[in-house]
Design a protein around this motif. Structure first.
Motif, PDB file in Angstrom:
ATOM      1  N   UNK A  59       0.856  -1.187   0.000  1.00 31.87           N
ATOM      2  CA  UNK A  59       0.000   0.000   0.000  1.00 31.87           C
ATOM      3  C   UNK A  59       0.891   1.236   0.000  1.00 31.87           C
ATOM      4  N   UNK A  60       0.562   2.200  -0.862  1.00 31.08           N
ATOM      5  CA  UNK A  60       1.410   3.392  -1.000  1.00 31.08           C
ATOM      6  C   UNK A  60       0.568   4.651  -1.122  1.00 31.08           C
ATOM      7  N   UNK A  61       1.058   5.722  -0.520  1.00 31.96           N
ATOM      8  CA  UNK A  61       0.460   7.049  -0.680  1.00 31.96           C
ATOM      9  C   UNK A  61       1.571   8.042  -0.982  1.00 31.96           C
ATOM     10  N   UNK A  62       1.258   9.062  -1.805  1.00 26.63           N
ATOM     11  CA  UNK A  62       2.263  10.073  -2.172  1.00 26.63           C
ATOM     12  C   UNK A  62       1.687  11.468  -1.946  1.00 26.63           C
ATOM     13  N   UNK A  63       1.614  11.904  -0.705  1.00 25.50           N
ATOM     14  CA  UNK A  63       1.017  13.208  -0.417  1.00 25.50           C
ATOM     15  C   UNK A  63       1.864  14.369  -0.944  1.00 25.50           C
ATOM     16  N   UNK A  64       1.176  15.395  -1.423  1.00 26.93           N
ATOM     17  CA  UNK A  64       1.813  16.630  -1.885  1.00 26.93           C
ATOM     18  C   UNK A  64       1.482  17.741  -0.900  1.00 26.93           C
ATOM     19  N   UNK A  65       2.496  18.378  -0.396  1.00 26.69           N
ATOM     20  CA  UNK A  65       2.336  19.593   0.404  1.00 26.69           C
ATOM     21  C   UNK A  65       3.555  20.456   0.136  1.00 26.69           C
ATOM     22  N   UNK A  66       3.324  21.640  -0.406  1.00 32.15           N
ATOM     23  CA  UNK A  66       4.390  22.544  -0.822  1.00 32.15           C
ATOM     24  C   UNK A  66       4.327  22.760  -2.320  1.00 32.15           C
ATOM     25  N   UNK A  67       3.982  23.983  -2.736  1.00 28.70           N
ATOM     26  CA  UNK A  67       3.809  24.309  -4.156  1.00 28.70           C
ATOM     27  C   UNK A  67       4.473  25.639  -4.467  1.00 28.70           C
ATOM     28  N   UNK A  68       5.186  25.680  -5.601  1.00 27.89           N
ATOM     29  CA  UNK A  68       5.787  26.935  -6.068  1.00 27.89           C
ATOM     30  C   UNK A  68       5.594  27.041  -7.572  1.00 27.89           C
ATOM     31  N   UNK A  69       5.234  28.226  -8.032  1.00 23.24           N
ATOM     32  CA  UNK A  69       5.032  28.452  -9.461  1.00 23.24           C
ATOM     33  C   UNK A  69       6.358  28.397 -10.212  1.00 23.24           C
ATOM     34  N   UNK A  70       6.359  27.761 -11.373  1.00 26.38           N
ATOM     35  CA  UNK A  70       7.562  27.710 -12.187  1.00 26.38           C
ATOM     36  C   UNK A  70       7.824  29.071 -12.836  1.00 26.38           C
ATOM     37  N   UNK A  71       9.081  29.314 -13.164  1.00 21.44           N
ATOM     38  CA  UNK A  71       9.465  30.594 -13.763  1.00 21.44           C
ATOM     39  C   UNK A  71       9.090  30.603 -15.238  1.00 21.44           C
ATOM     40  N   UNK A  72       8.467  31.696 -15.683  1.00 23.49           N
ATOM     41  CA  UNK A  72       8.021  31.804 -17.086  1.00 23.49           C
ATOM     42  C   UNK A  72       8.470  33.116 -17.717  1.00 23.49           C
ATOM     43  N   UNK A  73       9.647  33.632 -17.306  1.00 24.11           N
ATOM     44  CA  UNK A  73      10.133  34.907 -17.831  1.00 24.11           C
ATOM     45  C   UNK A  73      10.661  34.799 -19.253  1.00 24.11           C
ATOM     46  N   UNK A  74      11.120  35.944 -19.790  1.00 21.33           N
ATOM     47  CA  UNK A  74      11.569  36.034 -21.177  1.00 21.33           C
ATOM     48  C   UNK A  74      13.087  35.941 -21.327  1.00 21.33           C
ATOM     49  N   UNK A  75      13.787  35.651 -20.234  1.00 18.27           N
ATOM     50  CA  UNK A  75      15.244  35.573 -20.313  1.00 18.27           C
ATOM     51  C   UNK A  75      15.682  34.414 -21.214  1.00 18.27           C
ATOM     52  N   UNK A  76      16.949  34.439 -21.660  1.00 20.79           N
ATOM     53  CA  UNK A  76      17.477  33.322 -22.453  1.00 20.79           C
ATOM     54  C   UNK A  76      17.303  32.002 -21.711  1.00 20.79           C
ATOM     55  N   UNK A  77      17.265  30.909 -22.455  1.00 24.32           N
ATOM     56  CA  UNK A  77      16.920  29.595 -21.902  1.00 24.32           C
ATOM     57  C   UNK A  77      17.763  29.220 -20.691  1.00 24.32           C
ATOM     58  N   UNK A  78      19.085  29.376 -20.774  1.00 20.64           N
ATOM     59  CA  UNK A  78      19.954  28.953 -19.670  1.00 20.64           C
ATOM     60  C   UNK A  78      19.703  29.770 -18.408  1.00 20.64           C
ATOM     61  N   UNK A  79      19.484  31.066 -18.575  1.00 23.23           N
ATOM     62  CA  UNK A  79      19.206  31.926 -17.418  1.00 23.23           C
ATOM     63  C   UNK A  79      17.862  31.549 -16.792  1.00 23.23           C
ATOM     64  N   UNK A  80      16.859  31.323 -17.652  1.00 21.56           N
ATOM     65  CA  UNK A  80      15.531  30.950 -17.159  1.00 21.56           C
ATOM     66  C   UNK A  80      15.588  29.622 -16.401  1.00 21.56           C
ATOM     67  N   UNK A  81      16.389  28.677 -16.901  1.00 20.04           N
ATOM     68  CA  UNK A  81      16.527  27.391 -16.229  1.00 20.04           C
ATOM     69  C   UNK A  81      17.131  27.552 -14.837  1.00 20.04           C
ATOM     70  N   UNK A  82      18.139  28.426 -14.734  1.00 17.04           N
ATOM     71  CA  UNK A  82      18.779  28.657 -13.438  1.00 17.04           C
ATOM     72  C   UNK A  82      17.798  29.285 -12.449  1.00 17.04           C
TER      73      UNK A  82
END
Length: 479
Positions: free
Chosen positions: A250-273
């Motif tokens: 039997x397994x459960x995978x509770x989620x607690x803790x959420x943060x929005x991902x970054x969606x800015x216009x910076x170059x790909x490598x900077x946005x990834x960082x």
């Protein structure tokens, strides 16, 4: 099928009875007039014939349930062995004629219903409780925590909207929510996504009733419970058991803790960082770790009621998982189930509803939440959706990031009006800040609400991809 959140009244009575409490009455609550009467508390189908697709291998499985005690004279009846095998062969031939589906990408995720000549339409999502009320609810939660009544409360809200689309009589009623779900899968893919629809009548006509007609368009990232057979060699049976003992994990995978991902216009490598930094900050967040740990402890307790003594453990604690729009803090709790003593239904009884949707301690916290949420039923939201198999296995998600859609028939039968309800919320602890919690609630609803708005706009003849968002003051999706 699914179990709505209000099934908690039955499962909590079972738990109280196990603890020696007498006289518990299920469904002992006042029903609010804001509750949708057309949405069943729970709904299941017996899937005696099904097609299962393996996304990793591209393989299809045709599964049929046969009655092995059917009299010889009835061997052509449905569910006889001969009839089931015949159906499997017919499905195999039909799939073979379509060609290999491995690696193919569906091209029909866009809406296919008739465009509305009246032009682009706007959908407004209105909350059951306003921003001011929601923030007062957070203050009430802090008061209950200070008084020692709870450690953590998962306060939720419902965002609701009505919309209308053209629906020719030739179209089945389920095509509207199914088309919305296809777009949701494209916009917000998640590992425990699901579509489920229940209709007594597939078409719109003046005699059909909307009562009991409901669709769930779900893009959940969270597993509530699974019951599976262990991999060979992973479980050592004790000496009192023979080699054929029915052992499950039997397994459960509770989620607690959420943060929005970054969606800015910076170059790909900077946005990834920047995005990686957001995930790293979530992993080190004292508040989010506290939320997660409290629910992990609650689930260890829940599974401990039904699993073998000493078998409950946490192989992954506060692991960060990344999805299309958010980072999430996820833990994994497992235990060993003796299939000779207990089954999947027993596991649900011991654990429902999921602790990540209630808070801790569960029983008292749910009583407080009923007052805070003004007696409005959460419906399917916060419940679970999935399958229970005849072989003893089960997999259920937590119904979050989901839209509950119910039809609202008109008199002319030329258009289809729908009501959409999107549940959202967050865990309140002593460290919670009301404005942050309100923004997190909006974040969790944005992908689903935005998908519905985009779908309606496409169908009504609007342009695609206009960057819709949820207005933070009015709670309306705007372009």
């Amino acid at each position: 099928g699914y179990l709505g959140y209000e099934v908690r009244h039955d499962t909590q009575c079972w738990i109280l009875e196990q603890e020696g409490v007498q006289g518990c009455v299920a469904n002992d609550r006042k029903n609010s007039g804001k509750t949708n009467p057309n949405v069943p508390t729970a709904a299941f189908i017996f899937a005696d014939r099904s097609l299962v697709y393996d996304h990793k291998t591209g393989d299809w499985y045709a599964i049929g349930v046969a009655d092995n005690v059917t009299p010889v004279a009835d061997h052509h009846k449905r569910n006889s062995s001969n009839d089931t095998i015949s159906w499997i062969h017919s499905v195999k031939n039909a799939l073979s004629s379509m060609g290999s589906s491995k690696g193919r990408v569906a091209q029909d995720s866009a809406p296919t219903l008739t465009n509305n000549p009246q032009g682009k339409k706007k959908v407004s999502f209105i909350p059951n409780r306003s921003k001011e009320t929601y923030q007062k609810d957070i203050s009430r939660s802090h008061e209950e925590i200070r008084n020692g009544e709870s450690y953590e409360l998962c306060v939720t809200n419902q965002l609701e909207a009505e919309f209308e689309v053209s629906l020719p009589k030739s179209k089945n009623i389920h095509e509207v929510p199914l088309s919305i779900y296809r777009l949701l899968r494209e916009k917000n893919p998640a590992p425990f996504s699901a579509y489920m629809g229940f209709y007594r009548d597939g078409r719109l006509d003046s005699s059909s009733s909307s009562s009991g007609a409901v669709s769930i368009c779900c893009s959940s990232p969270e597993r509530f419970l699974s019951v599976k057979k262990p991999q060979p060699g992973t479980i050592k049976c004790d000496r009192s058991r023979n080699s054929t003992a029915k052992i499950f994990i039997a397994e459960s995978k509770p989620i607690k803790g959420t943060a929005s991902r970054y969606t800015g216009d910076e170059p790909t490598e900077i946005a990834k960082k920047i995005d990686s930094k957001i995930a790293a900050d979530l992993k080190e967040s004292v508040k989010d770790k506290a939320e997660n740990l409290m629910i992990v402890d609650l689930l260890r307790n829940d599974l401990g009621r039904i699993c073998e003594v000493g078998s409950v453990h946490v192989p992954k604690l506060m692991h960060i998982e990344t999805y299309a729009t958010v980072h999430q803090m996820v833990s994994t709790v497992r235990g060993t189930l003796d299939g000779e003593k207990n089954n999947a239904i027993d596991v649900i009884e011991a654990c429902f509803p999921g602790g990540s949707m209630t808070g801790a301690p569960k029983q008292r916290t749910m009583e407080i939440l009923e007052e805070i949420e003004q007696g409005v039923s959460r419906g399917p939201y916060s419940g679970c959706l999935g399958y229970i198999s005849l072989n003893g296995c089960m997999d259920m998600n937590i119904i979050i990031r989901s839209a509950i859609l119910t039809p609202m028939h008109d008199d002319k039968n030329t258009a289809s009006r729908w009501k959409a309800s999107v549940g959202c919320g967050g865990a309140i602890t002593a460290l919670s800040v009301s404005e942050d919690e309100y923004q997190e609630m909006l974040l969790k609803s944005r992908a689903v609400c935005g998908t519905i708005c985009e779908w309606v706009e496409r169908v009504s003849g609007g342009d695609e991809g206009n960057g819709r968002r949820l207005d933070e003051e009015t709670n309306e999706i705007i372009s």
